[in-house]
Design an enzyme around this catalytic site. Structure first.
Site, PDB file in Angstrom:
ATOM      1  N   HIS A 103       1.223  -1.237   0.122  1.00  0.00           N
ATOM      2  CA  HIS A 103       0.042  -0.187   0.053  1.00  0.00           C
ATOM      3  C   HIS A 103       0.913   1.482  -0.046  1.00  0.00           C
ATOM      4  O   HIS A 103       1.986   1.061   0.525  1.00  0.00           O
ATOM      5  CB  HIS A 103      -0.655   0.059   1.211  1.00  0.00           C
ATOM      6  CG  HIS A 103      -1.846  -1.028   1.451  1.00  0.00           C
ATOM      7  ND1 HIS A 103      -1.515  -2.020   2.356  1.00  0.00           N
ATOM      8  CD2 HIS A 103      -3.146  -1.289   1.222  1.00  0.00           C
ATOM      9  CE1 HIS A 103      -2.541  -2.921   2.328  1.00  0.00           C
ATOM     10  NE2 HIS A 103      -3.408  -2.443   1.915  1.00  0.00           N
ATOM     11  N   ASP A 114       2.238   2.123   3.187  1.00  0.00           N
ATOM     12  CA  ASP A 114       3.364   1.207   3.930  1.00  0.00           C
ATOM     13  C   ASP A 114       4.476   1.590   3.568  1.00  0.00           C
ATOM     14  O   ASP A 114       5.827   1.406   4.567  1.00  0.00           O
ATOM     15  CB  ASP A 114       3.155  -0.388   3.334  1.00  0.00           C
ATOM     16  CG  ASP A 114       1.768  -0.859   3.609  1.00  0.00           C
ATOM     17  OD1 ASP A 114       0.933  -0.502   4.409  1.00  0.00           O
ATOM     18  OD2 ASP A 114       1.204  -1.503   2.518  1.00  0.00           O
ATOM     19  N   GLU A 128     -10.257  -7.423  -4.593  1.00  0.00           N
ATOM     20  CA  GLU A 128      -9.994  -8.421  -3.659  1.00  0.00           C
ATOM     21  C   GLU A 128     -11.322  -8.416  -2.929  1.00  0.00           C
ATOM     22  O   GLU A 128     -11.687  -7.665  -1.849  1.00  0.00           O
ATOM     23  CB  GLU A 128      -8.687  -7.977  -2.927  1.00  0.00           C
ATOM     24  CG  GLU A 128      -8.317  -9.098  -1.796  1.00  0.00           C
ATOM     25  CD  GLU A 128      -7.225  -8.639  -0.888  1.00  0.00           C
ATOM     26  OE1 GLU A 128      -6.322  -8.023  -1.659  1.00  0.00           O
ATOM     27  OE2 GLU A 128      -7.261  -8.887   0.158  1.00  0.00           O
ATOM     28  N   GLU A 131      -8.327 -13.765  -1.649  1.00  0.00           N
ATOM     29  CA  GLU A 131      -7.767 -14.145  -0.342  1.00  0.00           C
ATOM     30  C   GLU A 131      -8.452 -15.401   0.418  1.00  0.00           C
ATOM     31  O   GLU A 131      -9.505 -15.164   0.631  1.00  0.00           O
ATOM     32  CB  GLU A 131      -7.568 -12.819   0.377  1.00  0.00           C
ATOM     33  CG  GLU A 131      -6.920 -13.227   1.871  1.00  0.00           C
ATOM     34  CD  GLU A 131      -6.488 -11.900   2.633  1.00  0.00           C
ATOM     35  OE1 GLU A 131      -6.108 -10.764   1.804  1.00  0.00           O
ATOM     36  OE2 GLU A 131      -6.583 -11.844   3.669  1.00  0.00           O
ATOM     37  N   HIS A 184     -10.274 -14.311   3.464  1.00  0.00           N
ATOM     38  CA  HIS A 184     -11.346 -13.657   3.287  1.00  0.00           C
ATOM     39  C   HIS A 184     -12.616 -14.393   2.467  1.00  0.00           C
ATOM     40  O   HIS A 184     -13.952 -14.330   2.733  1.00  0.00           O
ATOM     41  CB  HIS A 184     -11.259 -12.617   2.068  1.00  0.00           C
ATOM     42  CG  HIS A 184     -10.281 -11.621   2.284  1.00  0.00           C
ATOM     43  ND1 HIS A 184      -9.978 -10.485   1.607  1.00  0.00           N
ATOM     44  CD2 HIS A 184      -9.883 -11.210   3.618  1.00  0.00           C
ATOM     45  CE1 HIS A 184      -9.065  -9.611   2.166  1.00  0.00           C
ATOM     46  NE2 HIS A 184      -9.025 -10.035   3.241  1.00  0.00           N
ATOM     47  N   ASP A 218      -3.976 -13.729  -2.614  1.00  0.00           N
ATOM     48  CA  ASP A 218      -3.618 -13.388  -1.276  1.00  0.00           C
ATOM     49  C   ASP A 218      -3.510 -14.590  -0.450  1.00  0.00           C
ATOM     50  O   ASP A 218      -4.335 -15.279   0.065  1.00  0.00           O
ATOM     51  CB  ASP A 218      -4.044 -12.134  -0.475  1.00  0.00           C
ATOM     52  CG  ASP A 218      -3.632 -10.894  -0.814  1.00  0.00           C
ATOM     53  OD1 ASP A 218      -2.768 -10.762  -1.802  1.00  0.00           O
ATOM     54  OD2 ASP A 218      -3.899 -10.065  -0.190  1.00  0.00           O
ATOM     55  N   ASP A 253     -10.440 -12.047  10.430  1.00  0.00           N
ATOM     56  CA  ASP A 253      -9.377 -12.204   9.470  1.00  0.00           C
ATOM     57  C   ASP A 253      -8.236 -12.342  10.452  1.00  0.00           C
ATOM     58  O   ASP A 253      -7.517 -11.403  10.612  1.00  0.00           O
ATOM     59  CB  ASP A 253      -9.475 -10.943   8.667  1.00  0.00           C
ATOM     60  CG  ASP A 253      -8.689 -11.138   7.245  1.00  0.00           C
ATOM     61  OD1 ASP A 253      -8.206 -12.168   7.058  1.00  0.00           O
ATOM     62  OD2 ASP A 253      -8.489  -9.931   6.810  1.00  0.00           O
ATOM     63  N   ASP A 271      -5.194 -13.746   9.335  1.00  0.00           N
ATOM     64  CA  ASP A 271      -4.154 -13.584   8.302  1.00  0.00           C
ATOM     65  C   ASP A 271      -2.995 -14.412   8.973  1.00  0.00           C
ATOM     66  O   ASP A 271      -1.922 -13.854   8.689  1.00  0.00           O
ATOM     67  CB  ASP A 271      -3.751 -12.145   8.335  1.00  0.00           C
ATOM     68  CG  ASP A 271      -4.488 -11.308   7.367  1.00  0.00           C
ATOM     69  OD1 ASP A 271      -5.218 -11.785   6.561  1.00  0.00           O
ATOM     70  OD2 ASP A 271      -4.322 -10.107   7.524  1.00  0.00           O
ATOM     71  N   ASP A 305      -0.328 -12.290   2.232  1.00  0.00           N
ATOM     72  CA  ASP A 305      -0.988 -11.368   2.965  1.00  0.00           C
ATOM     73  C   ASP A 305      -0.895 -12.079   4.512  1.00  0.00           C
ATOM     74  O   ASP A 305      -2.124 -12.425   4.686  1.00  0.00           O
ATOM     75  CB  ASP A 305      -2.090 -11.054   2.397  1.00  0.00           C
ATOM     76  CG  ASP A 305      -2.819  -9.811   2.987  1.00  0.00           C
ATOM     77  OD1 ASP A 305      -2.409  -9.585   4.127  1.00  0.00           O
ATOM     78  OD2 ASP A 305      -3.976  -9.322   2.618  1.00  0.00           O
TER      79      ASP A 305
HETATM   80  C1  XUL Z   1      -7.133  -6.734   4.401  1.00  0.00           C
HETATM   81  C2  XUL Z   1      -6.334  -7.263   3.022  1.00  0.00           C
HETATM   82  C3  XUL Z   1      -5.626  -6.006   2.433  1.00  0.00           C
HETATM   83  C4  XUL Z   1      -5.496  -6.167   1.141  1.00  0.00           C
HETATM   84  C5  XUL Z   1      -4.761  -5.028   0.352  1.00  0.00           C
HETATM   85  O1  XUL Z   1      -8.004  -7.810   4.948  1.00  0.00           O
HETATM   86  O2  XUL Z   1      -6.403  -8.078   2.748  1.00  0.00           O
HETATM   87  O3  XUL Z   1      -4.519  -6.233   3.001  1.00  0.00           O
HETATM   88  O4  XUL Z   1      -4.989  -7.306   0.724  1.00  0.00           O
HETATM   89  O5  XUL Z   1      -5.485  -3.729   0.478  1.00  0.00           O
HETATM   90 CO    CO Z   2      -5.418  -9.160   1.179  1.00  0.00          CO
END
Ligand code: XUL
Ligand code: CO
Length: 441
Positions: free
Chosen positions: A100, A103, A232, A268, A271, A296, A307, A309, A339
């Site tokens: 991003h 970041d 996404e 992702e 998600h 992702d 989430d 991650d 991610d």
């Molecule tokens: C948030 C997510 C983000 C996107 C990019 O859940 O997955 O980090 O991958 O904005």
């Molecule tokens: Co993501």
């Protein structure tokens, strides 16, 4: 230049018998699987936000990992992050990265300052990429959800000024993506959704989202962006309802607004499960509809509803993911972006490497299993046979558009009760075939 991880050397591939924690057991970048090297098939990417910035802060406590990279000045830190990221990628044999805008370079206050400071870091990355062309940008994106101005969304904010600010921020992010030769640009609808319909004009918000996407796509193409745009999907979090709920919902949205030829999916795993789908389901919907783009890679926790991650370590899910990727013809502009973040308790510098090794080995294993599933052929053959009634007789007539409702009535009346073309679904058998392929030990 300072070395950030002097105690860690380049991670070697040592094979499945190795017990060295700092070695790959399955990921051999040069091994050829289904016609391409693992490096080409998997296209691993480092996520700048988690890896370079995520310090383990959560709702209940401050960070546990030091991600200051030895610098307190924000600009110096942003550049140190670049050096550290390139060292991590080098040592892990990762060719791609994703970011991003914020970041790379934080918020300084005004948009003008933000843009100038971001440009400085992007120029710095461009120099490093020139010195080492093996490092490539998989995709860029704009963080239009962090700052308080985005509290009600960015492209779907009720404030036209926020919409304009978001457009301006994204314009800069796509310019930076193009400058770094990025092959993708992602839209994750951070706060593009709602908390309550009592205060929401959903129709206007979605129309506006489409307007913003169209502007970015047209502008991106006009400045020479040749890569893929991705949405996404995510069903919830941070908002109660995110408009990009899942792949099917996004496809409907894109078709409604005539954006379906311009945008693919970045799927992702976590998600997908938040939307009550499997990872494979989301990939299949994308593949079947021609929207497969990028991934992702991460995983959630079956007992938690948010989430998390986590780094992906579930080889079964990775195998079914890579099966879909291979069936889609492999990655073109997309790849596997981690991610994912190490757990808050995994706070040491070594944990960065150990967690990436875990994720990369899992996907290498997934790729090998998926290739074996395809080579073995039993599962594909079963599916083909299951639909055999569509390649001849009445099934073929239906597909060819030759059968009317009246023809089908006549056919059904003559045929009587259906029995002979109804076979077992054999789910348990197929699951055991997959186990046999996976654990051929
Ligand atoms: C948030 C997510 C983000 C996107 C990019 O859940 O997955 O980090 O991958 O904005
Ligand atoms: Co993501």
């Amino acid at each position: 230049m300072a070395e950030f991880f002097p105690n860690i050397s380049k991670i070697p591939f040592e094979g499945v018998k190795s017990t060295n924690p700092l070695a790959f057991k399955y990921y051999d970048p040069d091994e050829v699987v289904m016609g391409k090297t693992m490096r080409e098939q998997l296209k691993f990417a480092l996520s700048w936000w988690h890896t370079m910035g995520g310090d383990g802060t959560d709702m209940f406590g401050c960070g546990t990992a030091d991600k200051t990279w030895g610098e307190s000045d924000p600009t110096a830190r942003a550049k140190a992050k670049v050096d550290a990221a390139f060292e991590i990628m080098d040592k892990l044999s990762i060719d791609y990265f994703c970011w991003h805008d914020r970041d790379l370079s934080p918020e300084y206050g005004s948009l003008k300052d933000n843009n100038e400071k971001l440009q400085e870091v992007v120029d710095y990355i461009a120099e490093k990429m020139k010195a080492d062309p093996s490092k490539k940008l998989l995709w860029g994106t704009a963080k239009c959800f962090d700052h308080p101005r985005f509290m009600h969304g960015a492209g779907t904010s009720p404030s036209a000024d926020v919409f304009a600010y978001s457009a301006a921020q994204i314009k800069k992010a796509i310019e930076c993506t193009v400058q770094l030769g990025g092959t993708g640009y992602v839209f994750w609808g951070g706060r593009e959704g709602y908390e309550t319909l009592l205060n929401t004009n959903m129709a206007l918000e979605q129309d506006n989202m489409a307007r913003l996407l169209r502007m970015v796509i047209d502008y991106g193409r006009s400045i020479g962006f040749k890569g893929d745009f991705y949405i996404e999907p995510k069903p919830k979090e941070p908002t109660k309802h995110q408009y990009d709920f899942d792949t099917a919902t996004v496809i409907g949205f894109l078709r409604k607004y005539g954006l379906d030829k311009d945008i693919k999916m970045n799927i992702e795993a976590n998600h997908a499960t938040l939307a009550q789908h499997t990872f494979q389901h989301e990939l299949r919907v994308a593949r079947d509809n021609g929207f497969f783009g990028s991934i992702d890679a991460n995983q959630g926790d079956v007992l938690l509803g948010w989430d998390t991650d986590q780094f992906p370590t579930n080889a079964y899910d990775a195998a079914l993911c890579m099966y879909e990727v291979l069936k889609a013809g492999g990655f073109t502009n997309g790849g596997l972006n981690f991610d994912a973040k190490a757990r808050r308790g995994s706070f040491t510098p070594e944990d960065i490497f150990l967690s990436y090794i875990a994720g990369m080995d899992t996907f290498a294993l997934g790729l090998k299993i998926a290739a074996k599933m395809i080579e073995d052929g039993r599962i594909d053959k079963f599916v083909e046979d299951r639909y055999a009634s569509w390649s001849t007789g009445i099934g073929k007539d239906i597909i060819d558009g030759k059968a009317t409702l009246a023809d089908l009535e006549k056919y059904a009346l003559e045929k009587g009760e259906v029995a002979d073309s109804l076979g077992s679904g054999r789910q348990e058998y197929l699951e055991s075939v997959l186990n046999q392929i996976m654990f051929n030990i």
